[in-house]
Design a protein around this motif. Structure first.
Motif, PDB file in Angstrom:
ATOM      1  N   UNK A  57     -15.404  10.611 -21.257  1.00 27.05           N
ATOM      2  CA  UNK A  57     -14.173  11.336 -21.582  1.00 27.05           C
ATOM      3  C   UNK A  57     -12.954  10.410 -21.586  1.00 27.05           C
ATOM      4  N   UNK A  58     -13.059   9.243 -20.949  1.00 29.84           N
ATOM      5  CA  UNK A  58     -11.933   8.300 -20.926  1.00 29.84           C
ATOM      6  C   UNK A  58     -12.482   6.890 -21.131  1.00 29.84           C
ATOM      7  N   UNK A  59     -12.680   6.157 -20.055  1.00 32.55           N
ATOM      8  CA  UNK A  59     -13.358   4.869 -20.107  1.00 32.55           C
ATOM      9  C   UNK A  59     -13.900   4.576 -18.713  1.00 32.55           C
ATOM     10  N   UNK A  60     -14.573   3.460 -18.580  1.00 33.69           N
ATOM     11  CA  UNK A  60     -15.155   3.071 -17.291  1.00 33.69           C
ATOM     12  C   UNK A  60     -14.295   1.969 -16.688  1.00 33.69           C
ATOM     13  N   UNK A  61     -13.619   2.270 -15.604  1.00 31.20           N
ATOM     14  CA  UNK A  61     -12.783   1.291 -14.930  1.00 31.20           C
ATOM     15  C   UNK A  61     -12.674   1.677 -13.466  1.00 31.20           C
ATOM     16  N   UNK A  62     -12.100   0.792 -12.680  1.00 27.70           N
ATOM     17  CA  UNK A  62     -11.965   1.070 -11.258  1.00 27.70           C
ATOM     18  C   UNK A  62     -10.950   2.177 -10.984  1.00 27.70           C
ATOM     19  N   UNK A  63     -10.168   2.544 -11.999  1.00 25.74           N
ATOM     20  CA  UNK A  63      -9.250   3.665 -11.837  1.00 25.74           C
ATOM     21  C   UNK A  63      -9.995   4.985 -11.678  1.00 25.74           C
ATOM     22  N   UNK A  64     -11.277   5.029 -12.055  1.00 30.11           N
ATOM     23  CA  UNK A  64     -12.061   6.250 -11.914  1.00 30.11           C
ATOM     24  C   UNK A  64     -12.216   6.683 -10.462  1.00 30.11           C
ATOM     25  N   UNK A  65     -12.121   5.712  -9.534  1.00 24.58           N
ATOM     26  CA  UNK A  65     -12.287   6.096  -8.128  1.00 24.58           C
ATOM     27  C   UNK A  65     -11.139   6.986  -7.655  1.00 24.58           C
ATOM     28  N   UNK A  66      -9.967   6.890  -8.300  1.00 28.57           N
ATOM     29  CA  UNK A  66      -8.861   7.783  -7.969  1.00 28.57           C
ATOM     30  C   UNK A  66      -9.209   9.211  -8.379  1.00 28.57           C
ATOM     31  N   UNK A  67      -9.819   9.340  -9.571  1.00 23.82           N
ATOM     32  CA  UNK A  67     -10.267  10.657 -10.017  1.00 23.82           C
ATOM     33  C   UNK A  67     -11.336  11.188  -9.069  1.00 23.82           C
ATOM     34  N   UNK A  68     -12.250  10.305  -8.645  1.00 22.16           N
ATOM     35  CA  UNK A  68     -13.339  10.722  -7.768  1.00 22.16           C
ATOM     36  C   UNK A  68     -12.823  11.227  -6.427  1.00 22.16           C
TER      37      UNK A  68
END
Length: 316
Positions: A232-243
């Protein structure tokens, strides 16, 4: 001002029901994915009594491993299988290196150990795969592309096919794990371990085996969540904030409740989208970044055990 806050948003909902349905749909998809991530936290908390701070980075690490293997020339489906294997190795390693030496230690010790695991996975992930955002291999994994527009209530409502797939797959995994851990022998052993490590050991339950199974299940959940959020977006370390949005989900639903994770995720997902679309203009936008934590704070003040959690009464 009161009119703009209390009345005008509901007038907008009634005057444009198609936009309301679009917002609700996007909120439900986000809520299901939040619930999926929260499920990983619940499984580990039920087995060890510790909040696994590393679950967020496990989502990123699993997705990076999948994409990184594909970039190295591994076919997508084989990369998926190898990533599952990596998550199993991670589960075994965590049990041997982190959990086994710290068994029966205070919960705060195990909690701090998950902090260490978080920063290890961040450093290891950056070393192996780099720190740049990557594109999820959604098409190579045969995830649907495109969208479908439906004429509802005089307007078009767009349903992205990847969102539909994410909602269906996440719901299936949640249902399978819920049945597995509630109806099987392993599930009963998990509940025994959650009640008392010493009592579980006394009746022959292997803590190490249960912990490996639970951490592996949490790793699979992290992988699926990483694929869906990455698509839905991309794969980056920013995903851990969403998690980490799973934290308010857990506070709403209760740290030990699988149904609570589902309901809490849906409440947070829908509330964020409605708040951002209908009330965001009043505060300059950005409601999605903090509304979940405000809701969680209110629950901590008035119902700290969550909707489905058990009230713990300590008598002196």
């Amino acid at each position: 001002m009161l009119y703009n806050v209390l009345i005008d948003p509901f007038v907008m909902m009634g005057s444009a029901p198609d936009l309301l349905i679009q917002t609700l749909w996007e909120g439900l998809v986000a809520g299901v994915l939040y619930a999926l991530i929260a499920l990983g936290f619940v499984l580990i908390f039920k087995a060890s009594g510790v909040f696994n701070f590393a679950q967020g980075i496990m989502v990123v690490f699993a997705a990076l491993t999948l994409v990184g293997l594909h970039e190295m020339g591994v076919p997508a489906l084989l990369a998926l299988i190898l990533t599952i294997g990596v998550m199993f190795i991670l589960a075994v390693t965590v049990e041997r290196v982190v959990l086994r030496p710290l068994v029966n230690q205070p919960d705060i010790i195990l909690f701090m150990a998950t902090f260490g695991l978080t920063y290890f996975l961040i450093g290891f992930g950056e070393l192996i795969f780099g720190g740049n955002p990557k594109q999820m291999i959604a098409q190579e994994l045969y995830l649907p592309q495109g969208s479908t527009d439906l004429d509802l209530f005089g307007g078009l409502v767009r349903f992205q096919h990847i969102d539909i797939a994410a909602a269906v797959i996440a719901s299936l995994i949640i249902a399978v794990l819920a049945v597995f851990f509630s109806k099987t022998r392993i599930g009963r052993a998990l509940r025994a371990v959650a009640d008392s490590h010493k009592a579980a050991l006394s009746v022959g339950i292997s803590l190490g085996q249960i912990w490996v199974i639970v951490w592996f299940a949490a790793g699979i959940v992290a992988l699926v969540a990483g694929i869906m959020w990455g698509a839905r977006s991309d794969v980056s370390f920013a995903l851990q904030i969403v998690a980490l949005k799973a934290l308010p989900v857990l506070i709403l639903g209760g740290f030990t409740s699988i149904p609570g994770a589902i309901v809490g995720g849906l409440i947070i997902g829908v509330s964020e989208k409605l708040g951002e679309f209908y009330w965001g203009g009043l505060v300059g936008g950005g409601i999605e970044t903090w509304l979940a934590y405000i809701i969680a704070l209110l629950f901590l003040l008035y119902r700290p055990q969550g909707l489905f959690g058990e009230r713990i009464i300590e008598r002196i």
